[in-house]
Scaffold this active site. Structure first.
Site, PDB file in Angstrom:
ATOM      1  N   ASN A 132       0.847  -1.191   0.000  1.00  0.00           N
ATOM      2  CA  ASN A 132       0.000   0.000   0.000  1.00  0.00           C
ATOM      3  C   ASN A 132       0.883   1.242   0.000  1.00  0.00           C
ATOM      4  O   ASN A 132       1.867   1.307   0.747  1.00  0.00           O
ATOM      5  CB  ASN A 132      -0.921   0.025   1.223  1.00  0.00           C
ATOM      6  CG  ASN A 132      -1.868   1.217   1.205  1.00  0.00           C
ATOM      7  OD1 ASN A 132      -1.466   2.353   1.430  1.00  0.00           O
ATOM      8  ND2 ASN A 132      -3.130   0.966   0.915  1.00  0.00           N
ATOM      9  N   SER A 191      -4.861  -0.304  -3.013  1.00  0.00           N
ATOM     10  CA  SER A 191      -5.318   1.054  -2.752  1.00  0.00           C
ATOM     11  C   SER A 191      -6.552   0.941  -1.866  1.00  0.00           C
ATOM     12  O   SER A 191      -7.476   0.175  -2.183  1.00  0.00           O
ATOM     13  CB  SER A 191      -5.638   1.770  -4.063  1.00  0.00           C
ATOM     14  OG  SER A 191      -5.868   3.136  -3.812  1.00  0.00           O
ATOM     15  N   GLU A 192      -6.589   1.684  -0.760  1.00  0.00           N
ATOM     16  CA  GLU A 192      -7.600   1.395   0.262  1.00  0.00           C
ATOM     17  C   GLU A 192      -9.019   1.717  -0.184  1.00  0.00           C
ATOM     18  O   GLU A 192      -9.970   1.298   0.465  1.00  0.00           O
ATOM     19  CB  GLU A 192      -7.260   2.080   1.589  1.00  0.00           C
ATOM     20  CG  GLU A 192      -7.081   3.573   1.551  1.00  0.00           C
ATOM     21  CD  GLU A 192      -5.622   3.962   1.350  1.00  0.00           C
ATOM     22  OE1 GLU A 192      -4.920   3.297   0.571  1.00  0.00           O
ATOM     23  OE2 GLU A 192      -5.192   4.960   1.971  1.00  0.00           O
ATOM     24  N   ASN A 193      -9.173   2.447  -1.300  1.00  0.00           N
ATOM     25  CA  ASN A 193     -10.519   2.677  -1.810  1.00  0.00           C
ATOM     26  C   ASN A 193     -11.070   1.469  -2.570  1.00  0.00           C
ATOM     27  O   ASN A 193     -12.134   1.567  -3.186  1.00  0.00           O
ATOM     28  CB  ASN A 193     -10.561   3.936  -2.690  1.00  0.00           C
ATOM     29  CG  ASN A 193      -9.556   3.901  -3.819  1.00  0.00           C
ATOM     30  OD1 ASN A 193      -8.496   3.291  -3.698  1.00  0.00           O
ATOM     31  ND2 ASN A 193      -9.874   4.536  -4.925  1.00  0.00           N
ATOM     32  N   SER A 202     -11.746  -4.084   1.739  1.00  0.00           N
ATOM     33  CA  SER A 202     -10.424  -3.481   1.606  1.00  0.00           C
ATOM     34  C   SER A 202      -9.713  -3.413   2.955  1.00  0.00           C
ATOM     35  O   SER A 202      -8.516  -3.706   3.064  1.00  0.00           O
ATOM     36  CB  SER A 202     -10.565  -2.078   1.011  1.00  0.00           C
ATOM     37  OG  SER A 202      -9.299  -1.515   0.777  1.00  0.00           O
TER      38      SER A 202
END
Lengths: 231, 215
Positions: free
Chosen positions: B22, B45-47, B87
């Site tokens: 990340n 990607s945390e989205n 996520s």
């Protein structure tokens, strides 16, 4: 039953003082058309729950700039200096949560449960002593479920039963919010008849959706933001 | 080489083949552009993306596909897309091998502060607490001092913490430092600088174990 509504009718269901979840992480998933109509109708004293505050002049930032929002429950507003300034002045109350905690609080409400136990942020300033629970020799933080009166969502595709399919990174909070809000309003540029989806591919089953607003076209809000393009 | 290029070109060497990584908002997201196109890595990607990759050509850019900082990304073969709960389940279940993250302050104990400067600039927590608490290895990318020349690498953080004792390594524009039980150990220098001059720009006490450094 057909859930099709006009933009005006769908948003008119929202009273001042409502608690509203808004889908989207940055631009993708933000229901710009529903938000524009909420700006136009002018409901006030709103509490918004959204991952971020969008960027100046876009999305929920317009509701905040227009003075319609008393409280924002969010995770990160670093891309919106104007909202940080309003927070610092006390014009809008901002409550920050760790992003996955906000998602899980919403998911928990959507699953009909009341809370969960975690260790995230347990020794940081976001945890108060009364949030801690000792259970069988270990200490946990209690996170309560988070529900809302309304959810405003954008779906790439929908049918008039309210089955939804999202696109790209626009999934983010939307399927969670669809389950956690009492009245779910969805905008879509592609509204089809039942049968237009392969059942296994539906992200949000229609049971969670109350109103579907077809959009004739997508405005420039939904397009590429030039300042995020790498040259 | 600019300060930013120096940090990024060193940071990219932290990414090992086959890993899940990340890249946080700010300097870290730019590390992707220093990876060779065929490098075996999955960028999280945390989205809601596993397998994010470099910006597509202009005519193929998708306005519905961004990273957590808002930059347009593409998808590698084998990518997956999912909601924010999934996520962060991935993050909290420690499925990520490496997170590179920015800092307002970082200290000799590996404490990290990057979400709140009370009354001034509080961007918020975002994914930082969960990433910092649960990723197996945290590498901080930061300028060695702030824009006023004040040290950002401190004895003890003064700002509200994102997470305690989470940082393994700090890469600044001047040096690579590891957080150890004995405090910060300088492994590499990235510029010509004496031990004394580097220490003068660092509030935390440094010990020096450079191998073939440039000083």
């Amino acid at each position: 039953m057909k859930k099709n509504r006009t933009l005006e009718n769908a948003i008119a269901a929202i009273p001042s003082g409502a608690v509203i979840m808004v889908g989207g992480f940055g631009n993708p998933g933000t229901p710009f058309s529903l938000i524009s109509e909420l700006v136009r109708q002018g409901q006030t004293d709103l509490t918004l729950i959204k991952n971020d505050a969008n960027e100046a002049g876009h999305g929920v930032s317009r509701l905040i700039e227009n003075g319609q929002v008393k409280k924002l429950i969010t995770t990160h507003i670093g891309l919106n200096k104007g909202v940080i300034d309003r927070m610092n002045r006390g014009d809008v109350e901002v409550q920050f949560h760790p992003q996955g905690m906000l998602a899980e609080k919403i998911r928990t409400a959507g699953a009909g449960s009341f809370g969960f136990l975690t260790d995230i942020g347990i020794d940081s300033e976001i945890t108060r002593p009364e949030d801690l629970l000792d259970w069988q020799g270990k200490t946990y933080k209690v996170e309560m479920a988070l529900s809302a009166d309304f959810a405003l969502l954008h779906a790439a595709h929908a049918d008039w039963l309210g089955n939804l399919v999202y696109q790209g990174s626009a999934i983010n909070f939307s399927p969670l919010m669809a389950m956690a809000a009492n009245h779910v309003i969805v905008e879509t540029p592609d509204l089809g008849a039942p049968g237009c989806f392969i059942p296994e591919q539906v992200h949000t089953p229609g049971a969670f959706v109350d109103s579907v607003v077809p959009l004739a076209s997508l405005t420039s809000d939904y397009g590429i933001l030039e300042h995020h393009v790498r040259r | 080489m600019s300060v930013v290029e120096r940090i990024l070109s060193r940071a990219v060497m932290e990414i090992t083949p086959g890993s899940i990584v990340n890249l946080g908002i700010g300097l870290p997201t730019q590390v992707m552009h220093y990876l060779p196109d065929d490098f075996d890595v999955q960028i999280h990607s945390e989205n809601g993306i596993l397998g994010a990759w470099k910006q597509a050509a202009p005519e193929q850019m998708d306005p519905f596909l961004i990273d957590a900082a808002g930059a347009y990304v593409s998808l590698r073969e084998g990518a997956s897309l999912f909601d924010s709960a999934v996520s962060f389940a991935m993050i909290r279940r420690a499925r990520l091998d490496l997170t590179m993250i920015g800092a307002f302050e970082v200290d000799a104990h590996g404490n990290l502060a990057n979400w709140k400067i009370p009354g001034k600039f509080s961007p918020g927590i975002g994914g930082a607490m969960e990433l910092a608490q649960k990723t197996q290895r945290i590498v901080v990318l930061t300028t060695h001092t702030d824009k006023h020349g004040n040290p950002k690498i401190l004895k003890t953080c003064r700002l509200p913490l994102t997470a305690k004792a989470c940082v393994s390594r700090i890469i600044s524009d001047l040096a690579v430092m590891d957080v150890t039980d004995q405090g910060l150990v300088v492994r590499e220098k990235l510029v010509e600088i004496s031990d004394a001059d580097l220490q003068a720009l660092t509030e935390a006490e440094l010990t020096f174990a450079t191998e073939g450094g440039t000083a």
